[in-house]
Design a protein around this motif. Structure first.
Motif, PDB file in Angstrom:
ATOM      1  N   MET A  92      47.694  31.441  36.954  1.00 43.56           N
ATOM      2  CA  MET A  92      46.517  32.307  36.865  1.00 43.56           C
ATOM      3  C   MET A  92      45.397  31.777  37.753  1.00 43.56           C
ATOM      4  SD  MET A  92      46.215  33.558  32.874  1.00 43.56           S
ATOM      5  CE  MET A  92      46.000  31.921  32.212  1.00 43.56           C
ATOM      6  N   LYS A  93      45.210  30.476  37.743  1.00 41.61           N
ATOM      7  CA  LYS A  93      44.150  29.872  38.552  1.00 41.61           C
ATOM      8  C   LYS A  93      44.419  30.099  40.035  1.00 41.61           C
ATOM      9  CE  LYS A  93      42.190  26.243  37.012  1.00 41.61           C
ATOM     10  NZ  LYS A  93      41.843  24.869  36.561  1.00 41.61           N
ATOM     11  N   TYR A  94      45.684  30.077  40.412  1.00 39.89           N
ATOM     12  CA  TYR A  94      46.057  30.319  41.810  1.00 39.89           C
ATOM     13  C   TYR A  94      45.803  31.771  42.207  1.00 39.89           C
ATOM     14  CZ  TYR A  94      48.883  30.155  46.079  1.00 39.89           C
ATOM     15  OH  TYR A  94      49.304  30.216  47.391  1.00 39.89           O
TER      16      TYR A  94
ATOM     17  N   SER B  56      37.552  33.254  42.533  1.00 42.17           N
ATOM     18  CA  SER B  56      36.741  32.218  41.897  1.00 42.17           C
ATOM     19  C   SER B  56      35.974  32.753  40.686  1.00 42.17           C
ATOM     20  CB  SER B  56      35.772  31.610  42.907  1.00 42.17           C
ATOM     21  OG  SER B  56      34.911  32.611  43.442  1.00 42.17           O
ATOM     22  N   ASP B  57      35.596  34.032  40.726  1.00 38.89           N
ATOM     23  CA  ASP B  57      34.893  34.633  39.591  1.00 38.89           C
ATOM     24  C   ASP B  57      35.802  35.559  38.783  1.00 38.89           C
ATOM     25  OD1 ASP B  57      35.189  36.597  41.504  1.00 38.89           O
ATOM     26  OD2 ASP B  57      33.185  37.452  41.223  1.00 38.89           O
ATOM     27  N   GLY B  58      37.115  35.402  38.958  1.00 31.02           N
ATOM     28  CA  GLY B  58      38.073  36.262  38.270  1.00 31.02           C
ATOM     29  C   GLY B  58      38.214  35.917  36.801  1.00 31.02           C
TER      30      GLY B  58
ATOM     31  N   TYR C  73      43.436  22.959  31.305  1.00 30.49           N
ATOM     32  CA  TYR C  73      43.633  23.525  32.644  1.00 30.49           C
ATOM     33  C   TYR C  73      42.345  24.052  33.278  1.00 30.49           C
ATOM     34  CZ  TYR C  73      48.670  23.109  31.980  1.00 30.49           C
ATOM     35  OH  TYR C  73      49.938  22.615  31.784  1.00 30.49           O
ATOM     36  N   GLY C  74      41.214  23.799  32.656  1.00 29.03           N
ATOM     37  CA  GLY C  74      39.942  24.090  33.301  1.00 29.03           C
ATOM     38  C   GLY C  74      39.472  25.529  33.213  1.00 29.03           C
ATOM     39  N   TYR C  75      39.639  26.135  32.033  1.00 25.83           N
ATOM     40  CA  TYR C  75      39.145  27.495  31.803  1.00 25.83           C
ATOM     41  C   TYR C  75      38.007  27.453  30.790  1.00 25.83           C
ATOM     42  CZ  TYR C  75      43.297  29.327  34.168  1.00 25.83           C
ATOM     43  OH  TYR C  75      44.258  29.606  35.099  1.00 25.83           O
ATOM     44  N   THR C  76      37.247  28.511  30.759  1.00 26.77           N
ATOM     45  CA  THR C  76      36.216  28.666  29.742  1.00 26.77           C
ATOM     46  C   THR C  76      36.428  29.978  29.007  1.00 26.77           C
ATOM     47  OG1 THR C  76      33.823  28.692  29.345  1.00 26.77           O
ATOM     48  CG2 THR C  76      34.603  29.779  31.346  1.00 26.77           C
ATOM     49  N   ILE C  77      36.161  29.996  27.716  1.00 26.00           N
ATOM     50  CA  ILE C  77      36.342  31.203  26.916  1.00 26.00           C
ATOM     51  C   ILE C  77      35.079  32.052  27.014  1.00 26.00           C
ATOM     52  CG2 ILE C  77      36.734  32.136  24.606  1.00 26.00           C
ATOM     53  CD1 ILE C  77      38.251  29.589  23.916  1.00 26.00           C
ATOM     54  N   LEU C  78      35.231  33.236  27.592  1.00 25.63           N
ATOM     55  CA  LEU C  78      34.105  34.162  27.712  1.00 25.63           C
ATOM     56  C   LEU C  78      34.022  35.107  26.513  1.00 25.63           C
ATOM     57  CD1 LEU C  78      34.584  35.098  31.487  1.00 25.63           C
ATOM     58  CD2 LEU C  78      33.096  33.337  30.522  1.00 25.63           C
ATOM     59  N   ARG C  79      35.162  35.330  25.892  1.00 27.25           N
ATOM     60  CA  ARG C  79      35.220  36.226  24.740  1.00 27.25           C
ATOM     61  C   ARG C  79      36.476  35.899  23.952  1.00 27.25           C
ATOM     62  NH1 ARG C  79      34.961  42.879  25.087  1.00 27.25           N
ATOM     63  NH2 ARG C  79      35.530  43.314  22.913  1.00 27.25           N
ATOM     64  N   ASP C  80      36.352  35.893  22.641  1.00 29.49           N
ATOM     65  CA  ASP C  80      37.507  35.634  21.784  1.00 29.49           C
ATOM     66  C   ASP C  80      37.337  36.418  20.491  1.00 29.49           C
ATOM     67  OD1 ASP C  80      39.690  34.720  20.429  1.00 29.49           O
ATOM     68  OD2 ASP C  80      39.060  32.615  20.346  1.00 29.49           O
ATOM     69  N   ASP C  81      38.004  37.550  20.413  1.00 33.67           N
ATOM     70  CA  ASP C  81      37.926  38.414  19.233  1.00 33.67           C
ATOM     71  C   ASP C  81      39.212  38.285  18.423  1.00 33.67           C
ATOM     72  OD1 ASP C  81      35.461  39.423  20.124  1.00 33.67           O
ATOM     73  OD2 ASP C  81      36.460  40.963  21.323  1.00 33.67           O
TER      74      ASP C  81
ATOM     75  N   GLY D  96      37.546  32.682  31.837  1.00 35.43           N
ATOM     76  CA  GLY D  96      37.006  32.532  33.181  1.00 35.43           C
ATOM     77  C   GLY D  96      37.318  31.136  33.697  1.00 35.43           C
ATOM     78  N   LEU D  97      37.173  30.942  34.982  1.00 36.18           N
ATOM     79  CA  LEU D  97      37.413  29.633  35.584  1.00 36.18           C
ATOM     80  C   LEU D  97      36.136  28.803  35.532  1.00 36.18           C
ATOM     81  CD1 LEU D  97      39.384  30.843  38.742  1.00 36.18           C
ATOM     82  CD2 LEU D  97      40.338  29.930  36.617  1.00 36.18           C
ATOM     83  N   LYS D  98      36.288  27.523  35.233  1.00 32.78           N
ATOM     84  CA  LYS D  98      35.120  26.634  35.223  1.00 32.78           C
ATOM     85  C   LYS D  98      34.702  26.302  36.659  1.00 32.78           C
ATOM     86  CE  LYS D  98      35.773  24.409  30.744  1.00 32.78           C
ATOM     87  NZ  LYS D  98      35.981  23.123  30.042  1.00 32.78           N
TER      88      LYS D  98
END
Length: 239
Positions: free
Chosen positions: A102-104, A108-110, A149-157, A237-239
């Motif tokens: 996914m990161k690949y 960058s703002d995906g 793996y360097g992600y951030t949670i933008l939403r978690d329902d 989102g990506l950090k």
């Protein structure tokens, strides 16, 4: 709705629909103007997707990749997607493979959107109904891998209680309609073809016992689902 909230116009938003099934969501996104590609590992499903999109009059011609996500042709698609979408397909993909890929693929703002169910901390406790619902990654491991793996949670329902009533409806159909029908058919076959039916039962007794426990034991209920599964709509989102 989550895709629409990405902040770009549909024509400027490129989406990868992972595990696109027969193309229902993919077609809907194309109709809305999004630039969508798909991934599906089964040839018969890809054929249905191709037939569905062949009837469309859209400016973007999607590419449907017939492969597992792990075998996705990455070289030409580095940082090409605004959205990577998993709609009840994430459970089939190893997490250690999905996060780096996914990161690949993402810009960058995906964002990655995951809508699927996960195993709760009760999984494997041996309680009534344990293992009656298969599938899903461990939710706690999912959260650990998001950080790893360097992600951030933008939403978690957590939408488990919005989904679980459908489980009750399916369980009612299984127990009140399908199970009595199977019992009637079994009784008929046992009477008319005792040798052949008896042989069949001996050969497939383990598989039949497993299916009976999973679908016709009364454990496939709303309460059991809510204990062992947690259904989430997550945006990363990506950090």
């Amino acid at each position: 709705d989550t895709i629409a909230q990405h902040g770009r116009e549909p024509a400027d938003t490129r989406v990868l629909d992972v595990g696109c099934g027969t193309g229902v969501i993919l077609k809907r996104l194309l109709d809305l103007g999004y630039r969508v590609d798909g991934v599906i590992p089964a040839a018969y499903l890809k054929k249905q997707v191709d037939q569905r999109i062949a009837e469309l009059d859209v400016s973007w011609q999607p590419t449907i990749h017939e492969c597992n996500l792990e075998d996705f042709p990455q070289a030409d698609l580095n940082n090409q997607y605004d959205i990577v979408l998993f709609s009840e397909s994430y459970q089939y993909i190893p997490m250690h493979a999905s996060f780096p890929l996914m990161k690949y693929l993402l810009k960058s703002d995906g964002k990655a959107i995951v809508c699927d169910f996960f195993k709760t901390e009760h999984d494997g406790d041996g309680g009534p109904g344990d293992k009656s619902f298969g599938g899903g990654h461990a939710l706690d491991q999912f959260y650990r891998d998001i950080e790893k793996y360097g992600y951030t949670i933008l939403r978690d329902d957590d939408i488990t209680k919005r989904i679980s009533p459908t489980i009750a409806m399916v369980d009612q159909i299984l127990m009140q309609r399908i199970f009595p029908t199977l019992q009637t058919v079994s009784a008929y076959l046992a009477e008319r073809h005792p040798f052949g039916f008896g042989l069949f039962k001996r050969l497939f007794r383990k598989k039949m016992a497993k299916l009976k426990y999973k679908y016709f034991s009364g454990h496939r209920s709303q309460a059991v689902f809510e204990r062992y599964k947690s259904y989430h709509h997550v945006v990363l989102g990506l950090k």
